[in-house]
Design an enzyme around this catalytic site. Sequence first.
Site, short mmCIF file in Angstrom:
data_model
loop_
_atom_site.label_atom_id
_atom_site.label_comp_id
_atom_site.label_asym_id
_atom_site.label_seq_id
_atom_site.Cartn_x
_atom_site.Cartn_y
_atom_site.Cartn_z
N TYR A 114 -11.91 2.25 13.41
CA TYR A 114 -13.08 2.02 14.25
C TYR A 114 -12.72 1.07 15.39
O TYR A 114 -11.86 0.19 15.26
CB TYR A 114 -14.22 1.40 13.44
CG TYR A 114 -15.01 2.40 12.64
CD1 TYR A 114 -16.14 3.02 13.17
CD2 TYR A 114 -14.64 2.73 11.34
CE1 TYR A 114 -16.87 3.94 12.43
CE2 TYR A 114 -15.36 3.66 10.60
CZ TYR A 114 -16.48 4.25 11.15
OH TYR A 114 -17.19 5.16 10.42
N ASP A 116 -23.85 5.27 11.54
CA ASP A 116 -25.22 4.79 11.71
C ASP A 116 -25.84 5.34 12.99
O ASP A 116 -25.14 5.84 13.87
CB ASP A 116 -25.24 3.26 11.78
CG ASP A 116 -24.82 2.61 10.48
OD1 ASP A 116 -24.89 3.27 9.42
OD2 ASP A 116 -24.41 1.43 10.52
#
Length: 249
Positions: free
Chosen positions: A109, A51
Site C-alpha cells: 500500500y 475501504d
Amino acid sequence: MTWLLTLAFDGTEYCGFQVQPNGQSVAAAFQDGLEAVIGFRPDIKGCSRTDAGVHALGFALSFEADVRILPEKFPLALNTKLPRDIRVLKARQVPDGFHARYAAHTKTYLYRIHNSPIDSPFEERYYCRMPGRLDEGRMQQAAAHFVGKHDFLALCAARSSAAAHGDTVRTITDCQVARQGDAVSITVTADGYLYNMVRILAGTLCEVGAGRMDPDAVPAILASRDRKNAGPTLPAKGLFLHHVDYGVL
C-alpha cells in the site's frame, strides 16, 4: 479457464471494492462492464475489500469464465464498458483454483501526504494534506520499528472482525518514508492487514514527523495492544493499493 486481472481505480465515488448494500461498489461496477462484454456475470474474487474512498494502482481480481478473447485484447474490450474511474490494465490466464486473495504473498500500500499549507487544485482528492513541516527522517526511524512479525492490534480499528477473533498478528516486510518536494509517501508491504491498519500506521508516523511522538515509542505502542496509544486514522483518500505480489505463477 481462470482469469487474473489488474485494475486501477479512483475510489472517491465508491463504497469500497466489495459489494455493499449502502452504495455503489467497484466490484458491482466492474461486474456490470464484464457482463456487457461476455454476456454473463461470473463470481469475482478481489485481492482486498478496500475501504470507501480508497484508490488502487494495481488491484487484482480473479474469476472463472470461458472467454474467447485474447488476453491482450480483453482489457481493451472491458474498458469500453467500464466507468472512466475504473480501468483494466492487464489480463492473463492462471491455473484453475487460483484465488486473487488467498494466493497473494504480499500486498503493498501507498499513503500520499501533501505537506503544504496550500492544496493542489488537481490532486486534492488523492492525498491527505498536512500543513506543518514533517520530518521524514524521524518518520523513517519510526517506520523501521514496524517491520517484522508483530501483533498489530494497536493499529486496528475497533470494528475489525480479526480483532474480535484475536487474529491480529501480521508480518510487515518493508516500510519506507520518502519525500519529493511537498510530497511525502509512505509505502508498506505486508502479508496481510487489519482494518484501517495502514491509515493508523500513517497517522502514527505523522505524529512522529510533527514532533508529537518519539520515533522509538513504536515498540511500546505495539506491545500495549491499545488503539488509543497510536496515532489518528488518516483519511481514506490518501491511500492506494499499490500492487499485489503472487510470486511465480
